[in-house]
Write an enzyme that holds these catalytic residues in place. Structure first.
Site, PDB file in Angstrom:
ATOM      1  N   PHE A 195     -11.816  -7.661  13.567  1.00  9.32           N
ATOM      2  CA  PHE A 195     -10.439  -7.962  12.495  1.00  9.32           C
ATOM      3  C   PHE A 195     -10.177  -6.778  11.569  1.00  9.32           C
ATOM      4  CE2 PHE A 195      -9.130 -10.130   8.462  1.00  9.32           C
ATOM      5  CZ  PHE A 195      -7.722 -10.417   9.147  1.00  9.32           C
ATOM      6  N   GLN A 196      -8.731  -6.448  11.377  1.00  9.72           N
ATOM      7  CA  GLN A 196      -8.406  -5.289  10.586  1.00  9.72           C
ATOM      8  C   GLN A 196      -9.235  -4.076  10.741  1.00  9.72           C
ATOM      9  OE1 GLN A 196      -8.380  -6.978   6.496  1.00  9.72           O
ATOM     10  NE2 GLN A 196      -6.262  -7.827   6.991  1.00  9.72           N
ATOM     11  N   GLU A 251       0.769  -1.119  -0.034  1.00  7.83           N
ATOM     12  CA  GLU A 251       0.035  -0.025  -0.017  1.00  7.83           C
ATOM     13  C   GLU A 251       0.754   1.283   0.052  1.00  7.83           C
ATOM     14  OE1 GLU A 251      -0.560  -2.658   1.976  1.00  7.83           O
ATOM     15  OE2 GLU A 251      -2.534  -3.139   1.837  1.00  7.83           O
ATOM     16  N   MET A 294      24.188   8.804   3.454  1.00  9.21           N
ATOM     17  CA  MET A 294      24.131  10.067   4.240  1.00  9.21           C
ATOM     18  C   MET A 294      24.261   9.962   5.640  1.00  9.21           C
ATOM     19  SD  MET A 294      23.875  13.323   3.589  1.00  9.21           S
ATOM     20  CE  MET A 294      22.889  14.149   2.172  1.00  9.21           C
TER      21      MET A 294
END
Lengths: 626, 182
Positions: A114-115, A52, A530
Site C-alpha cells: 500500500f502506497q 505535496e 500563451m
C-alpha cells in the site's frame, strides 16, 4: 562516552537541525508517520501544505530568495509522486532542494505494498542524486551528503527515501565530519583555469561588439557584485536572462534586459550582432538562442559554467571555463588588472537621470526602464599596457548602436483605453510603481510571466522567482508563499494567470492558516493565454481548448473562502486603488482578480524554431519587424 | 561488417562506479534519457570491492562522445571514466553458442572451434554448445563461419577492454617528453 540511542526518525530530524534547517514544508502520511513525531519537539518550523506539489514549490521559492536549500517532507507513494514536478522544476533551474520521502518498510519494498512507489527510480532523471536509506545508522551521513550535493557545484534537488522500518529502528547518534562523507565520485570544480581566464581577458579586450550573457548561475554563485564590477570596468553591455533578472539592476545604463523568445529587441539583436558573447552561468537555452544555427553567427564564445557538461552542448565555445561564476569573474578581473585595465573607470553607474521616453505614436506606452547607453569616458588605461588598446571609447560605436536600437524599438503597448479588458502591461506597470523596489515577484508560466519579466523593473538580485526551464504552470502561488517564509521582511507579490492560479490556489489556505501574507495578482483573461496566442498566430485563430471563464470560478469568493482578502478590478481607474488596498493588508493573503484583455499578445516574439534575426515587434506599434 | 565488429562509430568507455545498489540503473537510465545508444555493456566487480567496472561500448553517432562522457561524469556514483580508442586498446569478449549439428556435421564445427582456439562445452545428439573467447572481430569471423550450420542460441558477453601497453622504457615520462619535444 557512548552516544545516545535515537530512532532513525529522531536522527533524521536532528540531522536536519544540524544542517541549520529553519523551516520545512510538508504533509504527513502513513510511511512518514514516525518522522512526524519528533517534529513536535524540534526547533524546525513545519508548514503543513494542502498538496505535496505545493510543498516542493514552496521549498523552491524559499531557496530562490534565501540561497539556502529548501526542505520538503512527504509520505510514500502518491505523496512522493506528487512532488516529482517540483523536483523536475528544481533540476531544470538548478535550485537546491532536499526532499525527504517516506517509504514502505524494507521488507515490503517490491511487493506492491500500500502506497509503495519506486520513488528513487522515478526521480533518477530529475534529481542531482537520490538515496534509499536501508540502515538507520546511515541517516546522519546521508543527510550530510544530501545537503552537500544539493548546495555545492551546480546546485540541484536531491531526494532521501526513508523506509518506515528504518525510521523506527534505533541507531547510535553521531554527526559526520567532512571526511566522513562517502562521495568518491563527486568533486565539483570551483576555480577557473588561470590560463583560460587570461585568454578570456585578452578576448574581452580585443572585442568590438561584446555582450555579457548573464544567466541564473550568476545568482546561484552569489556573483552579482563581481558581475557588476566586470560590467562597469569593461563597459560591456549585459543581457539578463529570464533566470538572471535582477542580477544587474534594470536601471543600469549597461543593462539591456531580457533576451530570448520574448526578450526586447535590443537584447536579442545585441547578441545576434555581437562579436563576443561572454556567457556567465547561462546555458544557451533554446528560448534564448532561437534557431541555433543562426544564433549570434559572428560571435566568439567565452562560456563560464560550473557544470562542464554545459560547455559545447549547444554551441561550441572558443574558451570554456569550468568554475564557479563568482570565483571566475574575480579571476577575470585580476587578469584584466594584470593586462593594465584601469581599476575604476568612474563611469558605469553614471547616475544619468532617466531620459524621458521619446514620444511615440499616440497612446503608445514605452517601458521607462533603463537609461540609454552611456558613452561617457572612463579613466584612461595605463599607457603602454595591453589594455592601452582598450580605451572605453573603443566600444562607443557599439554602445551608440545599442542606444539607437533602444530608441527605435523600446518595449511598448497600445495604452489603456476605456474600453475592453485591462491591459496586462498597464496592471504590471501600476503594480511595479506602487510597490517597493525590493519587492519579491513570483510568477506562474505563460503570458503573465513574460509580461512580468518585461515590465517589472528588477533592481535587486533574488527578487524574481519563476519557473524557467520546466515551465511549470501553478508555480507562482506556492513559490510566493515559500519566498515570503524565507524573506518575511519583504513584500511578496505573485503575478499569476487564471489558468495557473487554478492549479495550485489551494495553497492559499496554507498561507492563511500559517499567516503568510502574500499578495496575488491574477491577470484573468479567461484563457490559457500563451496557448491562445500561439493558436491565434500559428493555427489560424482556431482556438482549441483554451477558453476558461472569467467568472468560473468566482476568484473573489474563492479567495475569501480561503481566508484571503479578495478584490476584483475591471476598470483602469480601479487598478491603483486596489493595489494600494492590497499593499495595506499585512495579516492575511490578498488576491486581486484583474480582468484583462484576452487579445493582448506578448511581443516582441521570436517564433519557435525561427532565427533571432526574425524577431517580431508588436505590429500594433507600427514599427514593423527589424 | 558484422554488427559486432569494431568500427569508427563505436567508442569504449571503461567506467569505475561505486559498488552500490541501483548504480547500473543510473548509468543505463542516463543513456536512455539522453537518447544515447549503448552498443554493448559488461559489468563486473573491480579489484577494489567498493567499486565496480562497467565497460560500455557506445554508438558515438547517437551523440557526441564528449557530451556522453560529461553527462556520465555528473552521476554522483561514477568515480572515473576512461575513454579507450579501439585502435589503442586490447578488447576481449566471450561467445557462447548452441549450434544445430547432428553427428554427420559435428566434426566440421569442432574443427572450426579448434581453429578459433575455443572449447566444446556441451554435446547433445543433434546439438553442440561451444565457447570462443577473443577479440570481438575474431568472434565475428567465427559467427560468420558457423552460421550456415544454424545457431539455436547465441550469446555474447559484451566486450571488456584495457589500454594497449606502452613499450617505451619509462611510460610515465611520456607526456613529459611530448611536452618537451613540443
Amino acid at each position: 562516552m557512548s552516544q545516545p540511542e535515537l530512532t532513525g526518525a529522531q536522527a533524521l530530524i536532528k540531522s536536519l537541525e544540524m544542517q541549520r534547517v529553519e523551516v520545512m514544508f510538508g504533509l504527513p502520511g502513513g510511511a512518514i508517520l514516525p518522522v512526524y513525531d519528533p517534529i513536535i519537539d524540534s526547533s524546525i518550523r513545519h508548514i503543513l501544505v494542502r498538496h505535496e506539489q505545493g510543498a516542493g514549490h514552496m521549498a523552491e521559492g524559499y531557496a530562490h530568495v534565501t540561497g539556502r536549500p529548501g526542505v520538503a517532507m512527504v509520505t510514500s507513494g502518491p505523496g512522493a509522486t506528487n512532488i516529482v514536478t517540483p523536483l523536475a522544476d528544481a533540476y531544470m533551474d538548478s535550485v537546491p532542494l532536499v526532499v525527504v520521502t517516506g517509504q514502505v518498510a524494507t521488507t515490503s519494498i517490491g511487493t506492491d505494498a500500500f502506497q509503495e512507489s519506486d520513488i528513487t527510480g522515478i526521480t533518477m532523471g530529475v534529481t542531482k542524486h537520490n538515496w534509499l536509506v536501508t540502515d538507520a545508522a546511515d541517516i546522519p551521513r546521508v543527510v550530510a551528503e544530501a545537503f552537500h550535493v544539493a548546495t555545492t557545484g551546480r546546485p540541484g534537488p536531491v531526494l532521501i527515501d526513508l523506509p518506515k522500518d528504518v525510521a523506527n529502528a534505533t541507531m547510535e547518534w553521531y554527526w559526520p565530519g567532512p571526511s566522513d562523507l562517502d562521495l568518491p565520485g563527486y568533486h565539483p570544480v570551483t576555480e577557473g583555469d588561470p590560463v583560460l581566464v587570461r585568454r578570456a581577458a585578452e578576448l574581452l579586450l580585443a572585442a568590438e561588439r561584446p555582450v555579457i550573457y548573464a544567466g541564473g548561475g550568476i545568482l546561484k554563485a552569489r556573483a552579482c557584485e563581481a558581475l557588476l564590477e566586470l560590467v562597469e570596468r569593461t563597459g560591456i553591455p549585459v543581457v539578463t536572462t529570464l533566470m538572471a533578472r535582477g542580477s544587474v539592476p534594470d536601471s543600469h545604463p549597461l543593462c539591456l534586459g531580457m533576451p530570448g523568445m520574448h526578450g526586447n529587441y535590443t537584447a536579442v539583436t545585441a547578441m545576434q550582432r555581437s562579436d563576443l558573447l561572454v556567457a556567465l552561468g547561462s546555458r544557451f537555452d533554446d528560448r534564448v538562442t532561437g534557431k541555433v544555427g543562426t544564433f549570434a553567427p559572428e560571435a566568439k564564445i567565452i562560456h563560464v559554467d560550473i557544470d562542464p557538461a554545459e560547455h559545447h552542448k549547444v554551441r561550441r565555445a572558443d574558451i570554456a571555463i569550468a568554475g564557479d561564476c563568482r570565483l571566475v569573474i574575480e579571476e577575470l578581473l585580476s587578469a584584466l588588472d594584470a593586462l593594465g585595465l584601469p581599476a575604476c573607470p568612474g563611469s558605469g553607474r553614471a547616475g544619468t537621470p532617466g531620459v524621458p521616453a521619446a514620444p511615440g505614436a499616440a497612446g503608445v506606452v514605452r517601458r521607462p526602464g533603463a537609461t540609454p547607453m552611456d558613452a561617457s569616458p572612463g579613466a584612461e588605461p595605463v599607457p603602454g599596457s595591453p589594455a592601452a588598446a582598450f580605451p572605453r571609447e573603443r566600444l562607443d560605436p557599439w554602445r551608440a548602436q545599442l542606444a539607437e536600437w533602444q530608441e527605435r524599438f523600446p518595449l511598448g503597448y497600445i495604452g489603456q483605453a476605456g474600453e475592453g479588458g485591462l491591459k496586462p502591461q498597464y496592471v504590471l506597470e501600476t503594480l511595479r510603481d506602487a510597490t517597493p523596489d525590493d519587492t519579491i515577484v513570483a510568477s506562474g508560466v505563460g503570458q503573465h510571466q513574460m509580461f512580468a519579466s518585461q515590465w517589472w523593473r528588477f533592481e535587486h538580485p533574488y527578487t524574481w522567482v519563476n519557473s524557467g526551464g520546466l515551465g511549470t504552470m501553478g508555480f507562482g502561488v506556492p513559490a510566493a508563499i515559500g519566498a515570503k517564509v524565507g524573506r518575511p521582511d519583504r513584500m511578496v507579490w505573485a503575478i499569476d494567470g487564471d489558468g495557473c492560479f487554478q492549479m495550485t490556489a489551494q495553497e492559499l489556505v496554507t498561507a492563511s492558516s500559517e499567516r503568510i501574507p502574500v499578495k496575488i495578482a491574477i491577470l484573468n483573461n479567461a484563457y490559457l493565454g500563451m496557448v491562445r496566442q500561439w493558436q491565434e498566430m500559428f493555427y489560424e485563430e482556431r482556438y482549441s481548448e483554451v477558453y476558461l471563464s472569467p467568472d468560473l470560478p468566482d476568484y473573489v469568493g474563492w479567495a475569501e473562502s480561503m481566508g484571503c482578502v479578495g478584490l476584483r478590478v475591471t476598470a483602469p481607474e480601479e487598478v491603483g486603488p486596489a493595489i494600494d488596498k492590497a499593499n495595506a493588508v499585512d495579516d492575511r493573503p490578498v488576491v486581486i482578480d484583474f480582468r484583462t484583455d484576452a487579445a493582448e499578445k506578448v511581443y516582441p516574439m521570436v517564433a519557435a524554431g525561427a532565427s533571432n534575426d526574425d524577431i517580431v515587434v508588436d505590429p500594433a506599434l507600427g514599427q514593423g519587424g527589424r | 561488417m558484422s554488427p559486432y565488429g569494431v568500427d569508427q562509430r563505436h567508442h569504449i568507455l571503461s567506467v569505475l562506479v561505486e559498488n552500490k545498489a541501483g548504480v547500473l540503473a543510473r548509468v543505463a537510465g542516463l543513456f536512455a534519457r539522453r537518447g544515447y545508444n549503448i552498443f554493448s555493456l559488461a559489468v563486473a566487480p573491480s579489484g577494489d570491492d567498493r567499486l565496480s567496472r562497467i565497460t560500455i561500448v557506445v554508438d558515438v553517432e547517437s551523440a557526441p562522445l564528449e557530451q556522453i562522457v560529461k553527462q556520465l561524469d555528473k552521476l554522483i556514483p561514477v568515480v572515473q571514466i576512461t575513454e579507450l580508442d579501439p585502435a589503442e586498446s586490447r578488447e576481449r569478449e566471450l561467445l557462447l553458442a548452441t549450434v544445430a549439428v547432428g553427428p554427420e556435421e559435428r566434426g566440421q564445427v569442432i574443427q572450426l572451434v579448434g581453429v578459433f582456439e575455443g572449447k566444446i562445452v556441451d554435446v547433445g545428439t543433434e546439438r553442440l554448445t561451444v565457447m570462443v573467447a577473443g577479440a570481438p572481430g575474431k568472434l565475428d569471423d567465427f559467427e560468420d563461419l558457423v552460421r550456415p550450420y544454424g545457431f539455436v542460441e547465441l550469446q555474447r558477453t559484451g566486450r571488456v577492454a584495457l589500454p594497449r601497453l606502452d613499450r617505451q622504457a619509462y611510460p610515465h615520462d611520456r607526456t613529459h617528453q611530448t611536452e618537451k619535444a613540443g
